[in-house]
Every structure is written in structure tokens, then in C-alpha cells.
Motif scaffolding. Sequence first.
Motif, PDB file in Angstrom:
ATOM      1  N   GLY A   1       0.780  -1.228   0.000  1.00 34.42           N
ATOM      2  CA  GLY A   1       0.000   0.000   0.000  1.00 34.42           C
ATOM      3  C   GLY A   1       0.811   1.276   0.000  1.00 34.42           C
ATOM      4  N   PHE A   2       2.160   1.143   0.071  1.00 38.35           N
ATOM      5  CA  PHE A   2       3.011   2.345   0.036  1.00 38.35           C
ATOM      6  C   PHE A   2       3.432   2.675  -1.393  1.00 38.35           C
ATOM      7  CE2 PHE A   2       7.428   3.932  -0.213  1.00 38.35           C
ATOM      8  CZ  PHE A   2       7.225   5.204   0.279  1.00 38.35           C
ATOM      9  N   LEU A   3       3.989   1.702  -2.087  1.00 33.47           N
ATOM     10  CA  LEU A   3       4.479   1.942  -3.448  1.00 33.47           C
ATOM     11  C   LEU A   3       3.323   2.197  -4.410  1.00 33.47           C
ATOM     12  CD1 LEU A   3       7.275  -0.794  -3.561  1.00 33.47           C
ATOM     13  CD2 LEU A   3       7.550   1.653  -3.167  1.00 33.47           C
TER      14      LEU A   3
ATOM     15  N   LEU B   1      -4.133  -0.643  -6.926  1.00 35.32           N
ATOM     16  CA  LEU B   1      -3.676  -1.986  -7.268  1.00 35.32           C
ATOM     17  C   LEU B   1      -4.721  -2.707  -8.103  1.00 35.32           C
ATOM     18  CD1 LEU B   1      -2.120  -3.498  -3.998  1.00 35.32           C
ATOM     19  CD2 LEU B   1      -0.941  -3.225  -6.176  1.00 35.32           C
ATOM     20  N   ASN B   2      -4.268  -3.478  -9.100  1.00 31.41           N
ATOM     21  CA  ASN B   2      -5.257  -4.239  -9.876  1.00 31.41           C
ATOM     22  C   ASN B   2      -5.868  -5.327  -8.981  1.00 31.41           C
ATOM     23  OD1 ASN B   2      -3.976  -6.944 -10.292  1.00 31.41           O
ATOM     24  ND2 ASN B   2      -2.408  -5.738 -11.335  1.00 31.41           N
ATOM     25  N   PRO B   3      -7.077  -5.765  -9.303  1.00 37.66           N
ATOM     26  CA  PRO B   3      -7.817  -6.680  -8.414  1.00 37.66           C
ATOM     27  C   PRO B   3      -7.055  -7.930  -7.999  1.00 37.66           C
ATOM     28  CG  PRO B   3      -9.260  -5.849 -10.138  1.00 37.66           C
ATOM     29  CD  PRO B   3      -7.874  -5.377 -10.474  1.00 37.66           C
ATOM     30  N   PHE B   4      -6.249  -8.505  -8.901  1.00 35.03           N
ATOM     31  CA  PHE B   4      -5.527  -9.734  -8.560  1.00 35.03           C
ATOM     32  C   PHE B   4      -4.596  -9.507  -7.377  1.00 35.03           C
ATOM     33  CE2 PHE B   4      -1.580 -12.208  -8.933  1.00 35.03           C
ATOM     34  CZ  PHE B   4      -2.091 -13.491  -8.760  1.00 35.03           C
ATOM     35  N   TRP B   5      -3.708  -8.512  -7.490  1.00 31.46           N
ATOM     36  CA  TRP B   5      -2.728  -8.255  -6.430  1.00 31.46           C
ATOM     37  C   TRP B   5      -3.404  -7.765  -5.156  1.00 31.46           C
ATOM     38  CZ3 TRP B   5       1.634 -10.491  -7.175  1.00 31.46           C
ATOM     39  CH2 TRP B   5       2.143 -10.626  -8.466  1.00 31.46           C
ATOM     40  N   ARG B   6      -4.481  -6.989  -5.324  1.00 30.18           N
ATOM     41  CA  ARG B   6      -5.163  -6.429  -4.161  1.00 30.18           C
ATOM     42  C   ARG B   6      -5.867  -7.507  -3.343  1.00 30.18           C
ATOM     43  NH1 ARG B   6      -9.783  -1.647  -4.248  1.00 30.18           N
ATOM     44  NH2 ARG B   6      -9.956  -1.397  -1.980  1.00 30.18           N
TER      45      ARG B   6
ATOM     46  N   VAL C   1      -5.708 -10.923  -3.684  1.00 28.34           N
ATOM     47  CA  VAL C   1      -4.970 -12.152  -3.392  1.00 28.34           C
ATOM     48  C   VAL C   1      -3.875 -11.911  -2.364  1.00 28.34           C
ATOM     49  CG1 VAL C   1      -3.529 -13.988  -4.357  1.00 28.34           C
ATOM     50  CG2 VAL C   1      -5.484 -13.135  -5.669  1.00 28.34           C
ATOM     51  N   PHE C   2      -3.190 -10.766  -2.448  1.00 27.97           N
ATOM     52  CA  PHE C   2      -2.018 -10.548  -1.592  1.00 27.97           C
ATOM     53  C   PHE C   2      -2.105  -9.380  -0.618  1.00 27.97           C
ATOM     54  CE2 PHE C   2      -0.208 -12.932  -5.203  1.00 27.97           C
ATOM     55  CZ  PHE C   2       0.357 -13.988  -4.502  1.00 27.97           C
ATOM     56  N   HIS C   3      -2.748  -8.269  -1.031  1.00 21.10           N
ATOM     57  CA  HIS C   3      -2.720  -7.087  -0.165  1.00 21.10           C
ATOM     58  C   HIS C   3      -3.324  -7.357   1.216  1.00 21.10           C
ATOM     59  CE1 HIS C   3      -2.975  -2.965   1.246  1.00 21.10           C
ATOM     60  NE2 HIS C   3      -4.279  -3.127   1.450  1.00 21.10           N
ATOM     61  N   TYR C   4      -4.448  -8.058   1.254  1.00 18.78           N
ATOM     62  CA  TYR C   4      -5.154  -8.230   2.523  1.00 18.78           C
ATOM     63  C   TYR C   4      -4.524  -9.278   3.435  1.00 18.78           C
ATOM     64  CZ  TYR C   4      -8.653  -5.141   0.552  1.00 18.78           C
ATOM     65  OH  TYR C   4      -9.277  -4.043   0.013  1.00 18.78           O
ATOM     66  N   ILE C   5      -3.596 -10.080   2.908  1.00 15.62           N
ATOM     67  CA  ILE C   5      -2.863 -11.010   3.784  1.00 15.62           C
ATOM     68  C   ILE C   5      -1.436 -10.512   4.037  1.00 15.62           C
ATOM     69  CG2 ILE C   5      -4.219 -13.017   3.052  1.00 15.62           C
ATOM     70  CD1 ILE C   5      -1.713 -13.864   1.385  1.00 15.62           C
ATOM     71  N   ASP C   6      -1.143  -9.310   3.588  1.00 11.75           N
ATOM     72  CA  ASP C   6       0.202  -8.736   3.705  1.00 11.75           C
ATOM     73  C   ASP C   6       0.354  -8.084   5.081  1.00 11.75           C
ATOM     74  OD1 ASP C   6       2.556  -7.355   3.535  1.00 11.75           O
ATOM     75  OD2 ASP C   6       2.116  -6.373   1.631  1.00 11.75           O
ATOM     76  N   TYR C   7       1.108  -8.729   5.973  1.00  9.38           N
ATOM     77  CA  TYR C   7       1.264  -8.179   7.323  1.00  9.38           C
ATOM     78  C   TYR C   7       1.939  -6.817   7.309  1.00  9.38           C
ATOM     79  CZ  TYR C   7       6.074  -9.977   7.011  1.00  9.38           C
ATOM     80  OH  TYR C   7       7.368 -10.236   6.621  1.00  9.38           O
ATOM     81  N   GLN C   8       2.807  -6.572   6.314  1.00  6.72           N
ATOM     82  CA  GLN C   8       3.485  -5.271   6.244  1.00  6.72           C
ATOM     83  C   GLN C   8       2.499  -4.127   5.996  1.00  6.72           C
ATOM     84  OE1 GLN C   8       6.932  -4.963   3.726  1.00  6.72           O
ATOM     85  NE2 GLN C   8       7.842  -6.856   4.492  1.00  6.72           N
ATOM     86  N   SER C   9       1.400  -4.421   5.300  1.00  8.03           N
ATOM     87  CA  SER C   9       0.412  -3.366   5.031  1.00  8.03           C
ATOM     88  C   SER C   9      -0.239  -2.900   6.327  1.00  8.03           C
ATOM     89  CB  SER C   9      -0.652  -3.861   4.040  1.00  8.03           C
ATOM     90  OG  SER C   9      -1.501  -4.821   4.639  1.00  8.03           O
ATOM     91  N   TYR C  10      -0.491  -3.836   7.249  1.00  8.01           N
ATOM     92  CA  TYR C  10      -1.121  -3.471   8.526  1.00  8.01           C
ATOM     93  C   TYR C  10      -0.126  -2.740   9.435  1.00  8.01           C
ATOM     94  CZ  TYR C  10      -4.694  -6.590   6.759  1.00  8.01           C
ATOM     95  OH  TYR C  10      -5.648  -7.171   5.963  1.00  8.01           O
TER      96      TYR C  10
END
Length: 212
Positions: free
Chosen positions: A180-182, A188-193, A195-204
Motif C-alpha cells: 500500500g506504500f508503493l 492496485l489491480n484486483p488480482f494483487w489487491r 490475493v495478496f494485499h489483505y494477507i500482507d502483514y506489512q500493510s497493517y
Amino acid sequence: VFAILAALIHRSFIKSYRDIIAYGIRIAMYMGLAIMMGTVWLRLSPTQGNIQSFINAIFFGGAFMSFMAVAYIPAFLEDRALFMKERANGLYGPTSFIVANFITGIPYLFLIAMLFSVVAYWLSNFRPTSQAFFTWVMWLFLDLLAAESLVVLISSIVPIFVVALAATAFANGLWMCTGGFLVPPQTLNPFWRYVFHYIDYQSYVFQGMMVN
């Protein structure tokens, strides 16, 4: 079960205390990173013009602390090799090993988060209150806990040093890209958002530090 767990934790603490590579060198690495970060973002004035610099510092602190958890791979692979022998002899199972490993790491990771923060947080001139500081320490500690757990997961699945190193580095690069920084999450396109963004501990961690 608890006797086995207590014995494993006791042994792990003795080993980690004696193992310079597992935590000693890593603490030195993190302190070097803290000094570098603190002097690059040295005493930033808390003005509107420096907002982007503060945001960059928050991302750098969380992401690179997480990335440097790869240094734990050799020590874990050594512990895993010992576990495989002892498990073959019927001494204990994987649950006791993983729980003992996790509990042993908690005080060391908290110490690393605290030492790093004492240097980097105040040199960079973030919000100068004890509540803000300890909130930062909390997020950094949780970041390290998640990063080291990822190292354990990958190294358990692929117990080959070079492959585990490459896979962990790739995973950290992925977390940085989708955190969510870069690229903002809404861009973000739906796939990356999804599939990965919501399980990305760094985002939280990044969001928590930004709110702080």
C-alpha cells in the motif's frame, strides 16, 4: 507435554544465548540499520513539507526490518536438522518444537524492536510522546514476529539454505509491492489487491505506523 516444552524452551534459550550468529550479529545489523536510518532522516522538522519524508521513513523502518529476518534462516535450519534427528528417535513432535522456537524468539525480537526504535525513532524526530513511541515499538515487534514466522514457514517447507533465502527475499519483495506504500491499495489491480494485499502483514504495520 509441558515438561517436554519446558525442556525445549530451556535448551533453546541456552543455545540462542551462546549462538552469536542467531541473535548477536543480527542485533548488530539492526543497530547499524537504525543508525543509518536515524542519520539519513536526521531530526526532520515536523512540517507539511516533510510529510513524504516521514512516510518514506515509516515504510523503510517496517519493510527493511522485516526483510532482514532472512538472517535467521541458517540458525533455524540448524535447529530443524537437530529436531529431525530427535523426532526420528521419538523424543517429541513438531508442535513442541515450533512452540518452543516461537516462545524463545519473543524476548529477543522485542529487544531488537526496542533497541532499533530507541535509536531510529528519536533521531528521525517522530511524534515525541511515550505513547507514540511505544505504539511504534508494538507495530515493529509484531512486524518482526510475522517476518520471523514467515522465515520458519518457508524454511520448513524448503529446508535448503539458498532456496529458502531466495524464497523469503521474494516474499518480502512481494509484501513491499502490495503493502500500500508503493502503489495505493485502491490503485492496485484486483488480482494483487485481493490475493495478496489483505494477507500482507506489512500493510497493517504500515497503516498502524501511519495512524500513529
